[in-house]
Design an enzyme around this catalytic site. Structure first.
Site, PDB file in Angstrom:
ATOM      1  N   ASP A 668      45.874 -39.439  56.408  1.00  0.00           N
ATOM      2  CA  ASP A 668      44.633 -38.818  55.943  1.00  0.00           C
ATOM      3  C   ASP A 668      44.438 -39.025  54.437  1.00  0.00           C
ATOM      4  OD1 ASP A 668      42.374 -36.880  56.485  1.00  0.00           O
ATOM      5  OD2 ASP A 668      43.474 -35.766  54.951  1.00  0.00           O
ATOM      6  N   GLU A 721      43.060 -43.777  56.851  1.00  0.00           N
ATOM      7  CA  GLU A 721      41.693 -43.294  56.657  1.00  0.00           C
ATOM      8  C   GLU A 721      41.353 -43.577  55.188  1.00  0.00           C
ATOM      9  OE1 GLU A 721      38.878 -39.376  56.406  1.00  0.00           O
ATOM     10  OE2 GLU A 721      40.939 -39.442  55.693  1.00  0.00           O
TER      11      GLU A 721
END
Length: 999
Positions: A668, A721
């Site tokens: 993330d 990401e």
């Protein structure tokens, strides 16, 4: 005492072997390891039950019990030098000796008292004592002693060698005297009235049959210890003063894995050692001592071995070592110490007396460190890839003793203690030791196992204390509780076939269709094990190849969805135990479904019980406040330049893949890690050493993490990401790009640009889409710069953005048609697919973690159920055709796998392209994003395909469409079109995507 023995021995027994009458034992049992070299002649006389009903139960050894009882002989076995005599009592002669002894009893003799041995309740009745020439007269229940008295069964003069006890002699229980202060003695774990009761063959009498002991009148009385004075042990004839003997060192095997404590050890007086210095004492009391093991435990000194225990709230502490028991001197504040005349440090245990209980325990400070030099070296170098195996709490057997090792990295701490349920959350008595310059603190606590709650009590550099959860805790309490829990896995995996198969093909060359799930809200209220009964079946039915779990690691605030992690090594306890989570992963694998997991190494929350300023100073976060504070989320960023912190995160990535069989990590917020100026204004950040804005430490960390995971865990994929155009996210770390950096080493990257552009296009009314046609085609300009995943994730269906179907224009029919056409386009576009839960059946409301997907939309009782079920059926069929068609996934990252057919038909809102597998087998994908039917629409095709047939049409009636289809094979015409040698004519349904393959 000696005269009494001589008189009794004259009745039936021979004089002692060495004929030292004055030193013969008259009353007490010889301890198992009593002095052999200096002890006087030892002799045991025994007798069986008297005809008058007086019962004498004789403790026997397991091997000689039956033979001794049958023959009635006295056996005395003496060991070699450095061992003690183990006297074996046998039943010998009967009534004659007893009667003779009875005739000599004093007129004022009291009732005999039964004594229970430690090995078995063999009762021995002893004669009452006459008044001894001591400071005060005794009653029928007590013998004379100097100062205070203790109701025990034998005498122990200062530094006296324990003497033997004759079973034939009925003696009065007399007081035990020691040189320590009065200490109440509770019942021990063996169930004896006092710890001073002895038997002549305590260790050997384990095989003696149990005999119900007669009650004593003194068992419940407190047993104060007093300064030793000679105390007479009267016999039937006259009092005999006890004779002091020189102390004999007990020889103990210090290498034994666990102390061999005698069933009824012999008391030995411990001399007082020099007191702790005020400095050391204060540091131990305040929890700031770096080496408590250097002061506590057992250590050789000039006069023997000094034992020191730190037991706050204890009334008394005694040492049990072999057959020796010694009460330690109370130094106050919970410190107890004493010196025993031993040659080497023995294996020993502590008997700790509290106000209402007595505990026999191992001493945590007698053990060597559980961590070796190699572990500490790797930790210091930041290269310990199995960090979770050495830090944290680990149940284990250490030096033959079961317990739990606690270890934590806290280099700035002045001291660390472990507190938990096992010490009533008071860590005062459990200080940890510092293991050199590594910054690691360690303590092995015996007797502690799974399920215990704990935290670390850390003394900051300023002397204040903070109670912190374990950064490497592998299990935690259910939030909002914050304690760590001692755990170890007992799970047995059943996914060997899956693991062996997953590495056969790289992820970017394999079918990868991902269903993103937030476990707590997918079916609210279900545990990991309950989810394991439903989620695999649902995902398998829909045909997805993988699930992606939003962060599973423990987090205090549910509203963060798991993206603000405090327990990086613990699956959230909201849904069950770590083994329960393993069961869920195992069941998914058994169903043929891979498991990806969101992983959050970019930042962590500021909770005062977690990582923030863990040991009183910035540790896991950067020491520069401008670098530490994350401006968007109010969290702290990790200090990727510190090798121990980088090790913490790299090992964590390996941990999830190795311990929980996770098949991939979606990392993330990578962009926030890569740029020093991310969400920062000028003046709020400092350039790197080259004057740039790249975070070189984060780059090095990501490269190391990816390289380590791929090396350690074959078949695992990492996914970034990353929302910027950083060069080389999925390039190998050793391949340098134009920017001069090696690749970050990820396997895949989320294509955030495609997601943003395509959703923007779909939000326009069809009549306006021709002006935005480039938003659907621009992604092919950079499609092969990275290995991409096309994500429709949770981020796109929350915070007012609406669900996927609600983003579409038009009425309800048109919204669903657009939704279906978009999914068909997405599944055929180069790249892997990811769809968030609820979007597979066109949920109208945006997602909420409080209640999850609107499953009621699929209830047959709901009027519009068919509309939602039709979309779900389409997703199932998309996945089915996708997995069976290598052209849709085999060359996702190769330009040879894609060919434009109609990329510029903006006036028609039509997009068409060909996909190829490695053998050049094609699939034709055509999307009509106009709200009108386009009959006889000509499209160029290769001329080597004799006919095409429709394999999927999102406008079919079963999906909720208008059922405009091409039911028959379509033959190409030798009419070049769109730069291809042949062409076909199709009927394009409105707001639909059509797939065709060679017939």
């Amino acid at each position: 005492m000696k005269k009494a023995v001589a008189k009794k021995a004259a009745a039936k027994e021979a004089v002692a072997k060495k004929a030292v009458a004055k030193k013969a034992a008259a009353k007490e049992a010889v301890a198992k390891k009593a002095a052999v070299k200096k002890a006087p002649a030892k002799k045991a006389t025994t007798a069986k039950k008297a005809s008058a009903g007086t019962t004498d139960a004789v403790a026997e050894t397991a091997a000689q019990a039956k033979e001794a009882a049958a023959k009635g002989t006295a056996a005395v076995k003496e060991t070699a030098a450095r061992t003690t005599a183990a006297v074996k009592e046998t039943a010998a002669r009967k009534a004659a000796a007893v009667k003779e002894a009875a005739t000599r009893k004093a007129p004022a003799a009291q009732e005999p008292v039964a004594e229970e041995t430690a090995a078995g309740p063999a009762a021995v009745k002893q004669a009452p004592a006459k008044k001894a020439p001591a400071k005060k007269a005794t009653t029928a229940k007590k013998a004379a002693t100097a100062k205070k008295t203790t109701p025990v069964k034998k005498t122990a003069a200062t530094k006296a060698t324990p003497v033997k006890k004759t079973a034939a002699t009925k003696a009065t229980p007399v007081k035990k005297t020691t040189a320590t202060k009065a200490t109440p003695v509770k019942k021990t774990t063996t169930g004896k009235a006092t710890t001073a009761r002895k038997t002549t063959a305590a260790a050997a009498a384990a095989a003696a049959p149990p005999v119900a002991p007669e009650p004593t009148t003194t068992a419940a009385e407190p047993t104060p210890t007093v300064t030793a004075e000679p105390v007479s042990a009267p016999t039937a004839a006259e009092p005999t003063p006890a004779v002091a003997a020189e102390p004999v060192p007990a020889v103990v095997d210090a290498s034994a894995p666990a102390p061999a404590v005698a069933a009824d050890p012999t008391p030995v007086e411990a001399t007082a050692p020099p007191a702790l210095t005020a400095y050391d004492r204060d540091r131990l009391l305040t929890g700031t001592h770096h080496d408590p093991h250097g002061l506590l435990g057992a250590h050789p000194v000039e006069d023997g071995i000094v034992f020191r225990a730190f037991r706050p709230y204890a009334r008394a502490v005694a040492v049990l070592a072999g057959e020796v028991r010694a009460d330690l001197h109370d130094e106050g504040d919970g410190f107890f110490s004493g010196v025993l005349p031993l040659r080497e440090v023995p294996a020993y245990r502590l008997v700790v007396t509290y106000e209402d209980t007595v505990q026999e325990v191992e001493d945590a400070y007698r053990f060597l460190p559980t961590l070796g030099e190699l572990d500490l070296h790797l930790i210091g170098e930041g290269r310990h890839e199995d960090l979770w195996t050495v830090l944290g709490a680990h149940p284990m057997t250490h030096e033959g003793v079961r317990g739990t090792r606690f270890s934590v990295w806290a280099p700035n701490a002045r001291g660390v203690r472990v507190a938990g349920t096992f010490n009533f959350w008071d860590g005062t008595g459990h200080p940890m030791r510092s293991l050199g310059s590594s910054g690691v603190w360690e303590l092995f606590v015996p007797g502690i196992g799974e399920g215990e709650l704990y935290k670390f009590d850390i003394a900051r550099p300023d002397g204040s204390h903070t109670l912190r959860a374990d950064p490497l805790a592998r299990r935690t309490e259910v939030p909002p509780a914050t304690s760590s829990i001692v755990t170890s896995s007992q799970y047995e995996w059943d996914d060997a076939e899956w693991l062996a198969r997953r590495a056969e093909r790289p992820a970017h060359q394999a079918p990868l269709s991902i269903y993103e799930v937030h476990l707590p809200s997918w079916r609210p209220g279900l545990t990991y094990r309950q989810l394991a009964e439903q989620l695999p079946a649902y995902v398998k039915e829909l045909g997805f190849t993988h699930v992606e779990l939003m962060p599973v690691a423990e987090h205090p605030f549910g509203g963060s969805w798991g993206y603000q992690v405090t327990g990086f090594y613990a699956p959230t306890a909201r849904l069950g135990t770590p083994d329960d989570f393993r069961y869920l992963v195992d069941r998914l694998h058994q169903a043929g479904i891979g498991v990806l997991m969101d992983w959050v190494p970019a930042h962590f929350p500021r909770d005062a019980w977690a990582l923030a300023e863990f040991d009183g100073r910035p540790l896991y976060e950067h020491e520069d406040p401008l670098r530490a504070a994350h401006p968007d989320w109010g969290t702290l960023e990790f200090d990727f330049g510190r090798r121990e912190v980088r090790n913490f995160l790299v090992a964590n990535a390996v941990y999830w893949c190795q311990e929980f069989h996770i098949d991939g990590l979606r990392v993330d917020a990578v962009a926030s890690m890569l740029y020093l100026d991310y969400s920062r204004e000028p003046g709020q950040w400092t350039p790197n050493e080259h004057g740039g804005r790249e975070n070189l430490d984060a780059v090095a960390f990501l490269q190391e993490m990816n390289a380590t995971v791929y090396r350690r865990c074959p078949g695992v994929v990492t996914v970034a990401e990353e929302s910027t155009a950083w060069d080389g996210v999925t390039r190998a770390t050793h391949h340098r790009g134009p920017s001069g950096f090696g690749g970050l080493g990820f396997g895949l990257k989320w294509n955030m640009g495609w997601m943003h552009d395509s959703l923007q296009y779909m939000s326009h009314e069809p009549v306006h889409r021709k002006y935005h046609h480039h938003e659907m085609t621009f992604s092919m300009v950079y499609a092969y710069s990275e290995n991409y995943v096309l994500p429709i994730s949770h981020d796109e269906v929350v915070h007012g953005k609406g669900s996927l179907v609600s983003k579409m224009p038009g009425d309800w029919w048109q919204q669903r048609a657009n939704h279906r056409a978009y999914l068909g386009f997405m599944w055929s576009h180069p790249g892997k697919q990811l769809l968030f839960m609820g979007q597979e059946f066109a949920q109208g409301a945006e997602w909420s973690e409080a209640h999850g997907p609107d499953w009621w939309l699929l209830d047959p009782a709901y009027g519009a159920e068919a509309d939602h079920r039709g979309v779900r059926d389409l997703v199932r069929d998309l996945n089915g055709v996708y997995r069976a068609t290598p052209a849709l996934w085999e060359q996702d990252t190769e330009p040879a796998g894609f060919q434009w057919v109609a990329g510029d038909a903006s006036e028609d809102n039509v997009i068409a392209f060909l996909r190829y597998d490695a053998d050049r087998n094609p699939l034709l994908a055509v999307s009509n994003f106009a709200a009108v039917v386009r009959p006889d629409y000509r499209l160029g095709v290769p001329d080597d395909v004799p006919a095409w047939h429709e394999v999927l049409n999102t406008d079919e009636a079963r999906y909720g469409g208008s059922d405009v289809t091409n039911p028959h094979p379509v033959k190409p015409e030798p009419h070049p079109w769109h730069g291809l040698p042949a062409s076909i004519r199709l009927t394009l349904p409105p707001l639909a995507t059509v797939w065709l393959r060679p017939a």
